[in-house]
Every structure is written in C-alpha cells, then in structure tokens.
Design a protein around this motif. Structure first.
Motif, PDB file in Angstrom:
ATOM      1  N   ASN A 261       0.762  -1.264   0.023  1.00  0.00           N
ATOM      2  CA  ASN A 261       0.045  -0.005   0.179  1.00  0.00           C
ATOM      3  C   ASN A 261       0.951   1.203   0.088  1.00  0.00           C
ATOM      4  N   LEU A 262       0.495   2.372  -0.794  1.00  0.00           N
ATOM      5  CA  LEU A 262       1.418   3.594  -0.786  1.00  0.00           C
ATOM      6  C   LEU A 262       1.144   4.125   0.661  1.00  0.00           C
ATOM      7  N   VAL A 263       0.111   4.322   1.076  1.00  0.00           N
ATOM      8  CA  VAL A 263       0.052   5.006   2.307  1.00  0.00           C
ATOM      9  C   VAL A 263       0.423   4.170   3.803  1.00  0.00           C
ATOM     10  N   THR A 264       0.352   2.907   3.756  1.00  0.00           N
ATOM     11  CA  THR A 264       0.817   2.502   5.009  1.00  0.00           C
ATOM     12  C   THR A 264       2.274   1.744   4.814  1.00  0.00           C
ATOM     13  N   GLY A 265       2.479   1.556   3.670  1.00  0.00           N
ATOM     14  CA  GLY A 265       3.703   0.804   3.194  1.00  0.00           C
ATOM     15  C   GLY A 265       3.806  -0.592   3.875  1.00  0.00           C
ATOM     16  N   GLN A 266       2.677  -1.141   3.933  1.00  0.00           N
ATOM     17  CA  GLN A 266       2.458  -2.625   4.270  1.00  0.00           C
ATOM     18  C   GLN A 266       1.841  -3.370   3.215  1.00  0.00           C
ATOM     19  N   PRO A 267       2.004  -4.758   3.251  1.00  0.00           N
ATOM     20  CA  PRO A 267       1.601  -5.364   1.846  1.00  0.00           C
ATOM     21  C   PRO A 267       0.071  -5.837   2.361  1.00  0.00           C
ATOM     22  N   GLU A 268      -0.872  -5.611   1.398  1.00  0.00           N
ATOM     23  CA  GLU A 268      -2.440  -5.811   1.519  1.00  0.00           C
ATOM     24  C   GLU A 268      -2.778  -7.188   0.392  1.00  0.00           C
ATOM     25  N   ILE A 269      -3.596  -7.802   0.969  1.00  0.00           N
ATOM     26  CA  ILE A 269      -4.179  -8.802   0.064  1.00  0.00           C
ATOM     27  C   ILE A 269      -5.242  -7.993  -1.049  1.00  0.00           C
ATOM     28  N   VAL A 270      -4.959  -8.414  -2.198  1.00  0.00           N
ATOM     29  CA  VAL A 270      -5.799  -8.000  -3.273  1.00  0.00           C
ATOM     30  C   VAL A 270      -6.762  -8.863  -3.976  1.00  0.00           C
TER      31      VAL A 270
ATOM     32  N   LEU B  30      -7.074  -0.896 -13.192  1.00  0.00           N
ATOM     33  CA  LEU B  30      -5.542  -0.366 -13.135  1.00  0.00           C
ATOM     34  C   LEU B  30      -5.626   1.003 -12.380  1.00  0.00           C
ATOM     35  N   ALA B  31      -6.698   1.725 -12.601  1.00  0.00           N
ATOM     36  CA  ALA B  31      -6.827   3.014 -11.954  1.00  0.00           C
ATOM     37  C   ALA B  31      -6.751   2.815 -10.429  1.00  0.00           C
ATOM     38  N   MET B  32      -7.587   1.930 -10.022  1.00  0.00           N
ATOM     39  CA  MET B  32      -7.644   1.674  -8.499  1.00  0.00           C
ATOM     40  C   MET B  32      -6.297   1.342  -8.022  1.00  0.00           C
ATOM     41  N   LEU B  33      -5.568   0.371  -8.678  1.00  0.00           N
ATOM     42  CA  LEU B  33      -4.197  -0.077  -8.385  1.00  0.00           C
ATOM     43  C   LEU B  33      -3.256   1.105  -8.336  1.00  0.00           C
ATOM     44  N   THR B  34      -3.174   1.751  -9.329  1.00  0.00           N
ATOM     45  CA  THR B  34      -2.252   2.781  -9.359  1.00  0.00           C
ATOM     46  C   THR B  34      -2.176   3.865  -8.447  1.00  0.00           C
ATOM     47  N   GLU B  35      -3.416   3.958  -7.725  1.00  0.00           N
ATOM     48  CA  GLU B  35      -3.839   4.858  -6.927  1.00  0.00           C
ATOM     49  C   GLU B  35      -3.627   4.411  -5.345  1.00  0.00           C
ATOM     50  N   THR B  36      -3.552   3.033  -5.381  1.00  0.00           N
ATOM     51  CA  THR B  36      -3.429   2.342  -3.848  1.00  0.00           C
ATOM     52  C   THR B  36      -2.184   1.859  -3.555  1.00  0.00           C
ATOM     53  N   PHE B  37      -1.438   1.215  -4.780  1.00  0.00           N
ATOM     54  CA  PHE B  37      -0.212   0.481  -4.447  1.00  0.00           C
ATOM     55  C   PHE B  37       0.878   0.994  -5.017  1.00  0.00           C
TER      56      PHE B  37
END
Length: 155
Positions: free
Chosen positions: A43-52, A79-86
């Motif tokens: 995750n861009l914000v937390t820096g922690q891996p999240e399950i997709v 892809l839009a959601m992924l680029t904003e999140t990860f």
C-alpha cells in the motif's frame, strides 16, 4: 577394441548425466503452490502489503532458490484503482519460467511493462533476504507475480 568400449562408456555416461541435469533443473525442484496467503501488494499510504482480489491462481516455487517463484492469476481490480493504492515497481524484470509452466511468458510480460501495456507493482519488499515479490497487472485483469533481486544484490 577396449578403447572403443571405454569411449562409448564415456559418451553414454555423459549423455545420461546431461539428461539428468537438464531434468533436475527444469522439473525436480519445482512444486505447485497455492495462494493461500493471498496475492499481496504494498500500500502507498501504509507501506504494508495488503491482500488484493484475485482468482484462478496458478503458481510454482522451489526451495532451491528464492528466485524460482512464479504466479499467474486474474483480478477484478482496475488499473486506476491499483495505481492510486499500491506502490509501483520501477525496475521490474520478470525471470523466465520453465517451458512447461506455460501461463507465464517472462519475455512478453517484460516487453509489455516496458511499452506500458502492463503495470508493475511492489508485492512485498524483502520477501526473502534481498528478494522482492513483484506483481504485474494488465488492463484486462491478468496478473503475474515473480521474485527478483532488489538493490541489496544489484550493482
């Protein structure tokens, strides 16, 4: 006559050894793996891996090297959601998989990443010492995961 016999024995032994080494490298160490822990991206914000969200996972891995992991899956995330999140992964270079694992074409995936037809994300940093898991996603939802050396082992 004994020279011919000895020569034949050496040639036959070399052929059998070569065939055995070839089989060991391509088949012996690989095991099928499941994604029971999920496909994770950082995750861009937390820096922690999240399950997709993912479906239809196929994967292989081997204990002999951390770089032998490969995975193929599909996702419904855009892809839009992924680029904003990860977190994006800049130097994504997929390593080739054995020919029998036909869902993973490293050359095509690498070319598509370079051309912008697929986007690469950081799956997990240092999943093994000096090795990152990288995830590439196509606009149609196809996804691929692999391990590659990070800056610790690159010159």
């Amino acid at each position: 006559m004994s020279g011919r016999l000895l020569g034949s024995f050496i040639v036959i032994t070399a052929l059998i050894s070569g065939g055995l080494i070839y089989w060991i490298q391509l088949y012996a160490f690989y095991d099928e793996v499941s994604a029971e822990d999920g496909i994770r991206m950082t995750n861009l914000v937390t820096g922690q891996p999240e399950i997709v969200l993912y479906d239809s996972f196929e994967g292989i891995d081997a204990d002999s090297s951390p770089l032998r992991y490969r995975g193929c899956f599909t996702t419904t995330m855009s892809l839009a959601m992924l680029t904003e999140t990860f977190v994006p992964y800049e130097e994504a270079t997929p390593l080739t998989a054995p020919g029998w694992f036909d869902c993973f074409d490293a050359v095509q995936i690498g070319a598509d990443i370079e051309q912008g037809n697929a986007l690469a994300f950081l799956g997990e940093r240092n999943i093994k010492d000096g090795v990152d898991r990288v995830v590439a996603i196509y606009p149609d939802g196809r996804g691929f995961a692999w391990h590659q050396l990070n800056e610790k082992y690159q010159e």
